[in-house]
Design a protein around this motif. Sequence first.
Motif, PDB file in Angstrom:
ATOM      1  N   UNK A  41       0.826  -1.246   0.041  1.00  0.00           N
ATOM      2  CA  UNK A  41       0.043  -0.084  -0.058  1.00  0.00           C
ATOM      3  C   UNK A  41       0.787   1.245   0.139  1.00  0.00           C
ATOM      4  N   UNK A  42       0.323   2.571  -0.197  1.00  0.00           N
ATOM      5  CA  UNK A  42       0.994   3.534   0.009  1.00  0.00           C
ATOM      6  C   UNK A  42       1.775   3.826   1.276  1.00  0.00           C
ATOM      7  N   UNK A  43       2.528   4.676   1.366  1.00  0.00           N
ATOM      8  CA  UNK A  43       3.356   4.811   2.524  1.00  0.00           C
ATOM      9  C   UNK A  43       2.718   5.963   3.351  1.00  0.00           C
ATOM     10  N   UNK A  74      -5.602   2.867   0.377  1.00  0.00           N
ATOM     11  CA  UNK A  74      -5.315   4.069  -0.328  1.00  0.00           C
ATOM     12  C   UNK A  74      -4.658   3.838  -1.627  1.00  0.00           C
ATOM     13  N   UNK A  75      -4.943   4.436  -2.558  1.00  0.00           N
ATOM     14  CA  UNK A  75      -4.427   4.230  -4.107  1.00  0.00           C
ATOM     15  C   UNK A  75      -3.760   5.832  -4.255  1.00  0.00           C
ATOM     16  N   UNK A  76      -2.701   5.723  -4.698  1.00  0.00           N
ATOM     17  CA  UNK A  76      -2.180   7.094  -4.898  1.00  0.00           C
ATOM     18  C   UNK A  76      -1.689   7.110  -6.499  1.00  0.00           C
ATOM     19  N   UNK A  77      -1.707   8.241  -7.234  1.00  0.00           N
ATOM     20  CA  UNK A  77      -1.421   8.609  -8.331  1.00  0.00           C
ATOM     21  C   UNK A  77       0.068   8.062  -8.890  1.00  0.00           C
ATOM     22  N   UNK A  78       0.643   8.448 -10.027  1.00  0.00           N
ATOM     23  CA  UNK A  78       2.105   8.381 -10.365  1.00  0.00           C
ATOM     24  C   UNK A  78       2.928   9.218  -9.752  1.00  0.00           C
ATOM     25  N   UNK A  79       2.538  10.219  -9.193  1.00  0.00           N
ATOM     26  CA  UNK A  79       3.541  11.327  -8.624  1.00  0.00           C
ATOM     27  C   UNK A  79       3.350  11.011  -7.072  1.00  0.00           C
ATOM     28  N   UNK A  80       2.581   9.942  -6.578  1.00  0.00           N
ATOM     29  CA  UNK A  80       2.715   9.704  -5.185  1.00  0.00           C
ATOM     30  C   UNK A  80       1.637  10.189  -4.350  1.00  0.00           C
TER      31      UNK A  80
END
Length: 149
Positions: A41-43, A74-80
């Motif tokens: 998952x996202x950090x 949570x899902x982040x985009x390519x830029x985090x």
Amino acid sequence: MEQAQECLRHALSPGQQPLAELDSDEVWPRFVRFGSQRFATADTADADGLLFQYGTDTFEGPSVFTLDLARQFEVNDASGEHDHYIQLHVELRYEPVLQLRVPGHFESWFFHDTDDELDRWANGLGHQEIRTIIRNFPPTEIRVHQEQV
């Protein structure tokens, strides 16, 4: 995360027992066990969370009491940066009898990578008054689904 829904279905019904035959006393510990599995998952502190909530609603027609156990990623985009959340739900639905209307609505969140411990959170919810009440009523439906929020 792509395999989380399959993992959830397997955790709920690992053998030949159909999902429709389960009750809350079987679903809750299986959901918590699923909640202890970690996924990439996202950090961020709220990237992987569990939700225990219940209440009576009329979202899809007649009133129904729902015990909703959800896992949110949570899902982040390519830029985090945050893009959206994916939620996996296990909904146990009940006839809205008076005993199930009395407790009202309730929700409690747990997030991995915080100071809280999953077992402490889960054990605290395991003693909720609603868990005692719903033991007297079989669910009319158990629904597993995923949504983007």
